[in-house]
Write a protein that holds these residues in place. Sequence first.
Motif, short mmCIF file in Angstrom:
data_model
loop_
_atom_site.label_atom_id
_atom_site.label_comp_id
_atom_site.label_asym_id
_atom_site.label_seq_id
_atom_site.Cartn_x
_atom_site.Cartn_y
_atom_site.Cartn_z
N UNK A 30 96.36 74.01 100.33
CA UNK A 30 95.35 74.04 101.40
C UNK A 30 94.24 75.02 101.07
N UNK A 31 94.59 76.19 100.60
CA UNK A 31 93.58 77.20 100.27
C UNK A 31 92.65 76.70 99.18
N UNK A 32 93.21 75.99 98.20
CA UNK A 32 92.39 75.42 97.14
C UNK A 32 91.41 74.39 97.70
N UNK A 33 91.92 73.47 98.51
CA UNK A 33 91.07 72.40 99.05
C UNK A 33 89.97 72.98 99.93
N UNK A 34 90.32 73.95 100.76
CA UNK A 34 89.35 74.54 101.69
C UNK A 34 88.20 75.23 100.95
N UNK A 35 88.48 75.77 99.76
CA UNK A 35 87.43 76.48 99.03
C UNK A 35 86.50 75.55 98.26
N UNK A 36 86.86 74.27 98.18
CA UNK A 36 85.99 73.32 97.46
C UNK A 36 84.68 73.13 98.22
N UNK A 37 83.62 72.96 97.48
CA UNK A 37 82.30 72.77 98.09
C UNK A 37 82.25 71.51 98.94
N UNK A 61 97.56 74.49 109.17
CA UNK A 61 96.41 74.98 108.41
C UNK A 61 95.15 74.38 109.03
N UNK A 62 94.71 74.95 110.15
CA UNK A 62 93.55 74.41 110.87
C UNK A 62 92.29 74.27 110.01
N UNK A 63 92.09 75.18 109.06
CA UNK A 63 90.89 75.10 108.22
C UNK A 63 90.93 73.86 107.32
N UNK A 68 88.82 68.37 106.28
CA UNK A 68 89.02 66.93 106.12
C UNK A 68 88.30 66.17 107.23
N UNK A 69 88.38 66.66 108.45
CA UNK A 69 87.68 66.00 109.56
C UNK A 69 86.19 65.93 109.29
N UNK A 98 96.09 69.88 116.29
CA UNK A 98 94.77 70.36 115.90
C UNK A 98 93.74 69.49 116.59
N UNK A 99 92.86 70.12 117.31
CA UNK A 99 91.85 69.39 118.08
C UNK A 99 90.58 69.21 117.26
#
Length: 136
Positions: A30-37, A61-63, A68-69, A98-99
């Motif tokens: 998740x941390x890897x994906x979230x840091x992607x541009x 992992x709300x972030x 993804x949303x 997750x809303x």
Amino acid sequence: DSFKPQGLSNMVWAFAKAEVSQSHLFEKVASHIVTLEHLRSFQPQDLSNTLWAFAKAEVPHPNLFAKVADAVITCDDLDRYNPQGLSNILWAFAKAEVSHPNLFKNVADAIITPDDLDRYQPQELSKIMWAFAKAE
């Protein structure tokens, strides 16, 4: 960046499917994906499988879900997402509690026409309805 999106999604999907708890691994992914541009290198199935896995494994992992949303919402053509993929994404949001009202609105707007609804199997529609009910 040596991991490919499909490999990441398949890996977390496999752990979740096998019900093997690996929250540390999920957090790293998740941390890897979230840091992607951006998530343009992810296919719709990759995004769907990833969120399904996080929800199934009950790894919050709300972030990641927000990232993804945003990718789904900004997609030029939601028809790229097959009915199972979209229903799994909404299911994952509801299951993970997750809303993201804009995601739900965009998906609803995309499938509201009779032609689009015809693409959906009863199981996919019921999963979407459950997700909307749970998200309220």
